[in-house]
Write an enzyme that holds these catalytic residues in place. Structure first.
Site, PDB file in Angstrom:
ATOM      1  N   PHE A  15       0.823  -1.202   0.000  1.00 48.59           N
ATOM      2  CA  PHE A  15       0.000   0.000   0.000  1.00 48.59           C
ATOM      3  C   PHE A  15       0.861   1.257   0.000  1.00 48.59           C
ATOM      4  CE2 PHE A  15      -3.172  -2.945   1.672  1.00 48.59           C
ATOM      5  CZ  PHE A  15      -4.339  -2.497   1.067  1.00 48.59           C
ATOM      6  N   ASP A  16       0.519   2.175  -0.892  1.00 45.31           N
ATOM      7  CA  ASP A  16       0.988   3.542  -0.783  1.00 45.31           C
ATOM      8  C   ASP A  16       0.341   4.145   0.467  1.00 45.31           C
ATOM      9  OD1 ASP A  16       2.036   6.109  -1.682  1.00 45.31           O
ATOM     10  OD2 ASP A  16      -0.011   6.568  -2.296  1.00 45.31           O
ATOM     11  N   LEU A  17       0.878   5.280   0.940  1.00 46.95           N
ATOM     12  CA  LEU A  17       0.316   5.931   2.124  1.00 46.95           C
ATOM     13  C   LEU A  17      -0.499   7.172   1.748  1.00 46.95           C
ATOM     14  CD1 LEU A  17      -0.045   6.297   5.160  1.00 46.95           C
ATOM     15  CD2 LEU A  17       2.264   7.285   5.247  1.00 46.95           C
TER      16      LEU A  17
END
Length: 215
Positions: A7-9
């Protein structure tokens, strides 16, 4: 080996735009530089900041490095918490965990800041590992962060990247991964056209949808 979701943040798990943009404005005021329009400011969200100060503000490397230091001064003083978790994210992460998928953060944000933000919002417990950029800029592209995450997250099997910007798509492709583009963040369908799949809400990131991509 566990099937893994990276996951990107920013723009994927949390709406971090207020803190990022306020930090950019602070750095530009310190540099006595003009504040770009809203569309240009929004382009600071996602890519490496050093490059963005050069590209969007015309700074040379020395000026960009000073702007980055000023940015981080505001950000660490509290700007990182001018932020909120998107609705539906926690439920989505719980469902993925219950289905046996490993969740890992892979962000272009410096890892130290990413950990503080995830701790602040009680999200850390949902992730098997958290990886980000280095403060010295040696690991600052999404492709490099994803490669590091794949090599240092333990028992990683088939993996998919989830993110909201073109850098997530490009970084995933550089590492031979499929990518899910999320439309609730800062990139639109046109920017994310190279993604394997687009989703409009966290509820669409179901275990079955991700398993279909990972098989």
């Amino acid at each position: 080996m566990k099937k893994t979701v990276l996951f990107d943040l920013d723009g994927t798990l949390t709406d971090s735009a207020p803190g990022i943009l306020n930090s950019v404005r602070f750095a530009l005021r310190k540099a006595r530089a003009p504040i770009p329009d809203a569309a240009t400011l929004n382009r600071f969200i996602g890519p490496p900041l050093l490059d963005s100060f050069e590209r969007f503000c015309g700074f040379d490397r020395a000026a960009a490095e000073q702007a980055l230091r000023d940015y981080r001064a505001y950000f660490t003083a509290g700007g990182m918490f001018e932020n909120r978790v998107y609705d539906g994210i926690v439920t989505m992460l719980e469902r993925l965990h219950d289905a046996g998928l490993a969740c890992v953060v892979a962000t272009s944000k410096p890892e130290r800041f990413a950990r503080q933000i995830l701790d602040h919002f009680d999200l850390t417990r949902h992730f098997a590992a958290i990886h980000g950029a280095t403060l010295d800029e040696r690991r600052n592209t999404k492709g490099a962060v994803i490669a590091w995450a794949l090599a240092h997250s333990g028992d990683v099997g088939d993996a998919v990247m989830v993110g909201d910007r073109i850098h997530d798509v490009e970084g995933a492709r550089q590492n031979g991964l499929p990518v899910v583009g999320v439309l609730w963040g800062y990139g639109d369908a046109q920017e994310l056209a190279g993604a394997t799949r687009l989703v409009a809400a966290p509820g669409e990131l179901s275990p079955s949808a991700l398993q279909a991509i990972l098989t």
